[in-house]
Structures are given as C-alpha cells and as structure tokens.
Scaffold this motif. Structure first.
Motif, PDB file in Angstrom:
ATOM      1  N   HIS A 255     -43.022 -24.411 -83.608  1.00 16.19           N
ATOM      2  CA  HIS A 255     -41.770 -23.579 -82.770  1.00 16.19           C
ATOM      3  C   HIS A 255     -40.431 -25.433 -82.982  1.00 16.19           C
ATOM      4  CE1 HIS A 255     -43.413 -27.390 -80.203  1.00 16.19           C
ATOM      5  NE2 HIS A 255     -44.692 -26.650 -80.696  1.00 16.19           N
ATOM      6  N   LYS A 256     -39.398 -25.379 -82.237  1.00 14.36           N
ATOM      7  CA  LYS A 256     -38.670 -26.218 -82.137  1.00 14.36           C
ATOM      8  C   LYS A 256     -38.793 -27.146 -81.206  1.00 14.36           C
ATOM      9  CE  LYS A 256     -33.141 -26.507 -81.310  1.00 14.36           C
ATOM     10  NZ  LYS A 256     -32.671 -25.486 -80.878  1.00 14.36           N
ATOM     11  N   GLU A 257     -38.756 -28.115 -81.525  1.00 14.67           N
ATOM     12  CA  GLU A 257     -39.071 -29.313 -80.937  1.00 14.67           C
ATOM     13  C   GLU A 257     -38.826 -29.869 -79.411  1.00 14.67           C
ATOM     14  OE1 GLU A 257     -40.882 -33.150 -80.745  1.00 14.67           O
ATOM     15  OE2 GLU A 257     -40.459 -32.823 -82.778  1.00 14.67           O
TER      16      GLU A 257
ATOM     17  N   ARG B 250     -39.844 -20.706 -85.084  1.00 11.85           N
ATOM     18  CA  ARG B 250     -40.334 -21.489 -86.535  1.00 11.85           C
ATOM     19  C   ARG B 250     -41.753 -20.863 -87.407  1.00 11.85           C
ATOM     20  NH1 ARG B 250     -36.322 -22.618 -84.666  1.00 11.85           N
ATOM     21  NH2 ARG B 250     -35.208 -24.713 -84.651  1.00 11.85           N
TER      22      ARG B 250
ATOM     23  N   SER C 265     -44.318 -28.633 -84.471  1.00 15.16           N
ATOM     24  CA  SER C 265     -42.730 -28.566 -84.096  1.00 15.16           C
ATOM     25  C   SER C 265     -43.412 -28.303 -86.091  1.00 15.16           C
ATOM     26  CB  SER C 265     -42.591 -29.022 -84.033  1.00 15.16           C
ATOM     27  OG  SER C 265     -43.309 -30.991 -84.095  1.00 15.16           O
TER      28      SER C 265
ATOM     29  N   TYR D 194     -36.348 -20.266 -80.704  1.00 16.85           N
ATOM     30  CA  TYR D 194     -36.943 -21.516 -81.714  1.00 16.85           C
ATOM     31  C   TYR D 194     -38.766 -21.816 -82.127  1.00 16.85           C
ATOM     32  CZ  TYR D 194     -40.233 -19.991 -77.384  1.00 16.85           C
ATOM     33  OH  TYR D 194     -40.931 -18.663 -76.680  1.00 16.85           O
TER      34      TYR D 194
END
Length: 386
Positions: free
Chosen positions: A195-197, A167, A237, A165
């Motif tokens: 990070h991923k939402e 980024r 995010s 997750y």
C-alpha cells in the motif's frame, strides 16, 4: 469428521509472480514468431535488478529486455528501484542443449518407425499430477479458488483506481472448514497487500473486508467466528522485488491445486509445450476434469511419468480416494485407452503452440474456463463406461 484445509495465492506483483509473468511474456513473444520455438526461460529479480536466463532455440528475434520492461509496467511497477524504466536487466540466454534436442526432435518410438505423433519425445524425465473434485463449479478445491479470487480482486481494485492506494504486491490465504469432504464455512482469511505509505491500516482493514472479502467469499460461508488477518504485520509499503527477491517457478503449489494433491516439482512458466512439466500437467488436469464431469468419480488425482526422449508415459496412476464408480486400476486403463498422452498428441489436443501463456502466470493455471485444458468435451463419450 471436522477438518481444516488452507491454500494461498499471490498477486501478479509478488516478486515470484513478476518473474513468472516475464518468463511467460517472453515465451509468448517467441511463439508469435515461431510456433515451434523451444524455450525454458527463467528470471530472478532482486531490489533494482532483473536477471533473465535459460535456453531458447527459435526462428525469432525477440528483445527480451523490452518484453520484461513492458511486463513490469503492465504489472504496475512505475516507481521505485524496480520501476520498469529504472531497473537494471542482465540477460544470459543460450540455445537448447543439443543432447536434449536429440530426444525431443525424434522420440525413441519415432526412431523405431512410429507415427507422426511419436515425433516428439518428452523433454525431460519426471512426474506430473492432475486433480479435480466437485467442491466448486470449476471442479477445483474451494480454498485455492477463493484465495485466487481474493488476489485477483485486489489487482482489479488497484488497476481500476477504486482503491488507488494499493500497490502491486500482495498475498492471500483461505482456511476452509470441512465436515467429511464437504466444505461448510471459511474459518480464516489472510490478506496482505502492499500500500501507499500514507494510508492508515484502519482504512485498509475496512476496505479489504468490505470490497475484497465480501465481494468474493459467499456470505453463507462467513460467520461470527471467521477470523480476519489483514496486513497482520501492521505495514506493507515496501513490496515487490525491492522488498524480497523473486524467482520463476517458486510458486508451483499456488499455480496448481493449493497443496490439495501431490506435485511432481516441475514449474510451468517460461517453458514451451514440448516440456512435459507444463504440457503433461495440463493434460493431467484435462483428463481429471473430464473423468469427474462424466460421473466416473467425484474426486481424482492422476500421476503421469515420463522418460526423456520417450513419447509414451512410463506410468499412469489414478487415485479416486474411494469415490470412483469403477476400480482405480480400471480407470487407469480407460485413461490410457481414451487419451493420447504423447507430447505431440497433447500439444495437438490442447492446441498449445500458441501465445496463450502470459495469462496463466498469475491467479492459477487451473479452474479458469478460457484455458483449453479446462474443457469437459470428453465427458459425454466417457459416460459409456458407467
């Protein structure tokens, strides 16, 4: 005396580092084709656009846009407005100024009948600093080394998909408590990671503390009073150039010693080794590290200053912060005698006309043993002055 010192680092996906990585990626491609390439390549990235500019004079045919897209892909921007295959790239690169080339091609000393190592004059005026100390095995300050290792660990966990997750964008910061000059504990740690939402902040906090912090920071430096700030805004995010603009050369303190010593202001990335902003800073680190390794001091900062078109430095300044086994002015004399600080000699000593620069563009230019300026191969011969 109790005191605190803080340094920060950033991941390769930070917008400024994206630009540094592209600039050095282009430089390496130029050097692969022409070891005598002259380059000062700079990038600016914002939202969905990358701007490549600067000066290049080389016998090389490099597709700057293709290199940039390759670097962006390797960093990990595969989706969004700045994805490697979606972002717009504007290129405006020109040849090196003929006026600058006059001084670089033949130094003042060479024109007066000097030897081959006088062949290159400094590409600009300016001052460069080097530093070394005994705080770590790398002879670097502890706060910046820990910050770099935290940032690199984030990247490793992302690329291995152990923390899928994560980024590319991220920042780290470490505050170390000292007693006198001795680091005794880590007082505060800041980790902000894109990070991923859909992932929860609770999951990020747990994973970063367990898999990043505890994997990097020695347990003896952590205690019940160490403070942790993990994604303190609560959400991260949107990152990279989509979230903030980036610029080559804007992380010069991250690149060097984390603010522990002075900085001349010159950036490194995208510049070939005739630019003393880069090569002389590397040489200053090499000198400092060998002085400390030789036992001539426990901490040292060196300033080198150059004039454009002149090969020899116009000044050498040494400060050992009271740790020198010899007076600082005597050590400056030793440095001048033992190390050839002309640009051509620096390039020869450190073997800088090679495509080695992409690896320097993230996680620090110093304290990493694979780089030639980190060698302590002169320490043994310097011991004669003890």
């Amino acid at each position: 005396m109790r005191r605190f010192f803080t340094s920060e680092s950033v991941t390769e996906g930070h917008p400024d580092k994206v630009c540094d990585k592209i600039s050095d990626g282009i430089l390496d491609e130029l050097l692969k084709q022409d070891k005598n390439a002259r380059a000062a390549v700079e990038c600016c990235a914002a939202y969905n656009t990358l701007f490549i500019t600067g000066e290049v004079s080389a016998k090389a045919d490099v597709d700057y846009r293709a290199v940039a897209r390759k670097v962006i892909k390797e960093i990990g921007y595969h989706h969004g407005s700045f994805a490697y295959d979606a972002c717009d790239i504007i290129e405006l690169v020109h040849g090196q100024s003929a006026d600058i080339a006059l001084g670089v091609d033949a130094s003042m000393e060479k024109k007066a009948g000097g030897d081959e190592l006088d062949a290159i004059g400094a590409g600009d005026q300016g001052m460069m600093f080097g530093y070394a100390c005994r705080e770590t095995e790398e002879l670097m300050p502890l706060p910046i080394m820990l910050a770099h290792k935290l940032a690199k660990r984030l990247s490793e966990l992302r690329k291995s998909k152990q923390l899928a997750y994560l980024r590319p964008d991220g920042k780290t910061q470490v505050t170390v408590e000292y007693e006198g000059k001795t680091p005794v504990r880590v007082d505060a740690i800041v980790v902000s990671t894109q990070h991923k939402e859909t992932v929860s902040q609770e999951q990020i906090h747990h994973d970063v503390k367990e898999l990043v912090v505890k994997a990097v920071i020695p347990a003896e430096l952590l205690d019940e009073n160490t403070k942790y700030y993990i994604n303190p805004t609560g959400k991260f995010s949107i990152g990279g150039p989509e979230g903030d603009s980036g610029l080559t050369g804007r992380k010069i303190v991250v690149d060097t010693y984390g603010g522990r010593c002075a900085h001349g202001g010159g950036a490194f990335s995208g510049k070939d080794p005739t630019k003393v902003d880069r090569s002389a800073a590397y040489m200053a680190r090499y000198v400092c590290k060998n002085l400390v390794a030789a036992g001539l001091c426990d901490e040292v900062e060196i300033e080198l200053a150059y004039a454009i078109g002149v090969a020899n430095p116009v000044s050498i300044f040494v400060d050992t912060f009271g740790t020198g086994k010899l007076p600082d002015d005597r050590l400056a004399e030793i440095v001048e005698k033992e190390f050839d600080l002309r640009p051509a000699a620096i390039i020869e000593t450190l073997d800088l006309r090679r495509p080695i620069y992409s690896e320097t563009a993230a996680y620090g230019h110093f304290g990493r043993p694979d780089f030639p300026w980190e060698k302590c191969d002169r320490a043994a011969s310097l011991k004669k002055y003890l």
